[in-house]
Design a protein around this motif. Structure first.
Motif, short mmCIF file in Angstrom:
data_model
loop_
_atom_site.label_atom_id
_atom_site.label_comp_id
_atom_site.label_asym_id
_atom_site.label_seq_id
_atom_site.Cartn_x
_atom_site.Cartn_y
_atom_site.Cartn_z
N UNK A 154 -49.62 54.82 -27.10
CA UNK A 154 -48.47 54.52 -26.89
C UNK A 154 -47.92 53.36 -27.83
N UNK A 155 -47.93 54.19 -28.70
CA UNK A 155 -46.80 53.33 -29.93
C UNK A 155 -45.49 54.28 -29.99
N UNK A 156 -46.28 55.73 -29.92
CA UNK A 156 -45.49 56.52 -29.70
C UNK A 156 -44.35 56.10 -27.90
N UNK A 157 -45.42 56.50 -27.27
CA UNK A 157 -44.19 55.93 -25.95
C UNK A 157 -43.22 54.97 -25.62
N UNK A 158 -43.83 53.63 -26.47
CA UNK A 158 -43.27 52.61 -26.27
C UNK A 158 -41.83 52.38 -26.78
N UNK A 159 -42.08 53.49 -27.98
CA UNK A 159 -41.39 53.63 -29.02
C UNK A 159 -40.51 52.13 -30.57
N UNK A 160 -42.19 52.49 -30.57
CA UNK A 160 -42.31 50.92 -31.43
C UNK A 160 -43.54 51.38 -32.68
N UNK A 161 -43.56 50.71 -33.51
CA UNK A 161 -44.05 51.49 -35.14
C UNK A 161 -45.87 50.73 -34.49
N UNK A 162 -47.18 51.61 -35.22
CA UNK A 162 -48.31 50.83 -34.39
C UNK A 162 -48.39 49.60 -35.37
N UNK A 163 -48.04 49.19 -35.99
CA UNK A 163 -47.88 47.95 -37.04
C UNK A 163 -47.00 46.45 -35.48
N UNK A 164 -46.60 47.28 -35.12
CA UNK A 164 -45.98 46.66 -34.35
C UNK A 164 -47.09 46.17 -33.18
N UNK A 165 -47.68 47.36 -32.16
CA UNK A 165 -48.42 47.51 -31.67
C UNK A 165 -49.65 46.13 -31.79
N UNK A 166 -49.78 47.05 -32.94
CA UNK A 166 -51.72 46.12 -33.66
C UNK A 166 -51.89 44.65 -33.58
N UNK A 167 -49.70 44.20 -33.86
CA UNK A 167 -49.36 42.71 -33.64
C UNK A 167 -50.17 41.87 -32.55
N UNK A 168 -49.23 42.79 -31.31
CA UNK A 168 -49.45 42.10 -30.32
C UNK A 168 -51.36 42.89 -29.69
N UNK A 169 -52.03 43.69 -28.95
CA UNK A 169 -53.04 44.12 -29.94
C UNK A 169 -53.99 44.53 -30.50
N UNK A 170 -54.55 43.60 -31.19
CA UNK A 170 -54.61 44.51 -32.44
C UNK A 170 -56.29 45.38 -32.24
N UNK A 171 -56.80 45.86 -31.04
CA UNK A 171 -58.44 45.84 -30.65
C UNK A 171 -57.76 46.67 -29.13
N UNK A 172 -58.17 47.92 -29.04
CA UNK A 172 -57.92 48.49 -28.45
C UNK A 172 -58.11 48.29 -26.59
N UNK A 173 -59.16 47.79 -26.38
CA UNK A 173 -60.24 47.43 -25.73
C UNK A 173 -59.50 46.60 -24.44
N UNK A 174 -58.59 45.18 -26.54
CA UNK A 174 -58.25 44.37 -25.76
C UNK A 174 -56.85 44.42 -24.81
N UNK A 175 -56.17 45.77 -25.57
CA UNK A 175 -55.14 46.48 -24.51
C UNK A 175 -55.06 47.17 -23.72
N UNK A 176 -56.59 47.09 -23.47
CA UNK A 176 -56.91 47.83 -21.64
C UNK A 176 -57.75 46.38 -21.14
#
Length: 203
Positions: free
Chosen positions: A29-51
């Motif tokens: 998801x991070x790669x597809x959005x074009x952001x770092x994985x750390x940035x993604x985890x700041x928004x969604x610390x767990x995959x389930x939260x994103x789901x």
């Protein structure tokens, strides 16, 4: 919600639809959005939260149309029919994708050992949709277009849930379940609509 958040949720939904909830990883998801994985985890610390965030957004898209139907000047019975017609027509390519995701999400959620993180937001969105329908139920008592000898709130919610579930199920499974000789899903949906509507009409 800022644009990065929206991009993450929209991109995640597309990837989940294409590859499945279990297969897609946060790095994908991070790669597809074009952001770092750390940035993604700041928004969604767990995959389930994103789901769950995707599932909430998915449901939220139905609110404007349902509100418009319920707030019209038609009788309560006619508005209920319009709600069912909306569900029947809710099968463009984009809306079918929304249906596919909801089916996948609810299956995924039912198999988790613990409740999904943030699942309360999904439940609240379901309640919000149910609350939109309350004026419809109350007006049906006032304008005489619904029966008065049945528990109308329970009946209307059951009708909408049953019709929506059946419609989603039959539409999604039609490519592998039905042949040309069988009754088409559309015909079956219309038949069920008439059966359900006939139950609430005054006798």
């Amino acid at each position: 919600m800022n644009q990065v958040y929206k991009n993450i949720v929209s991109t995640a939904e597309q990837l989940f639809l294409e590859n499945g909830l279990d297969i897609v990883q946060m790095q994908d998801i991070a790669d597809a959005v074009g952001i770092g994985i750390a940035t993604l985890f700041r928004y969604f610390p767990k995959k389930d939260k994103l789901i769950v965030a995707v599932a909430v957004q998915n449901l939220e898209r139905t609110l404007p149309q349902l509100e418009q139907i319920v707030q019209s000047k038609k009788s309560a019975y006619e508005r209920l029919e319009d709600v069912l017609n909306y569900l029947l027509k809710n099968q463009t390519a984009q809306k079918m994708n929304a249906t596919k995701f909801r089916e996948a999400f609810e299956s995924y959620a039912s198999f988790t050992k613990e409740p999904l993180a943030d699942i309360e937001f999904y439940i609240e969105m379901q309640k919000k949709i149910a609350n939109i329908l309350i004026p419809l139920m109350e007006d049906g008592k006032m304008d005489g277009s619904f029966r008065t000898d049945i528990p109308i709130k329970e009946t209307i919610i059951t009708i909408i849930n049953a019709y929506g579930t059946f419609g989603n199920n039959i539409a999604l499974k039609s490519p592998i379940t039905y042949t040309e000789e069988d009754i088409s899903p559309h015909v079956q949906q219309k038949a069920l609509k008439e059966i359900l509507l006939s139950y609430v009409r005054p006798r």
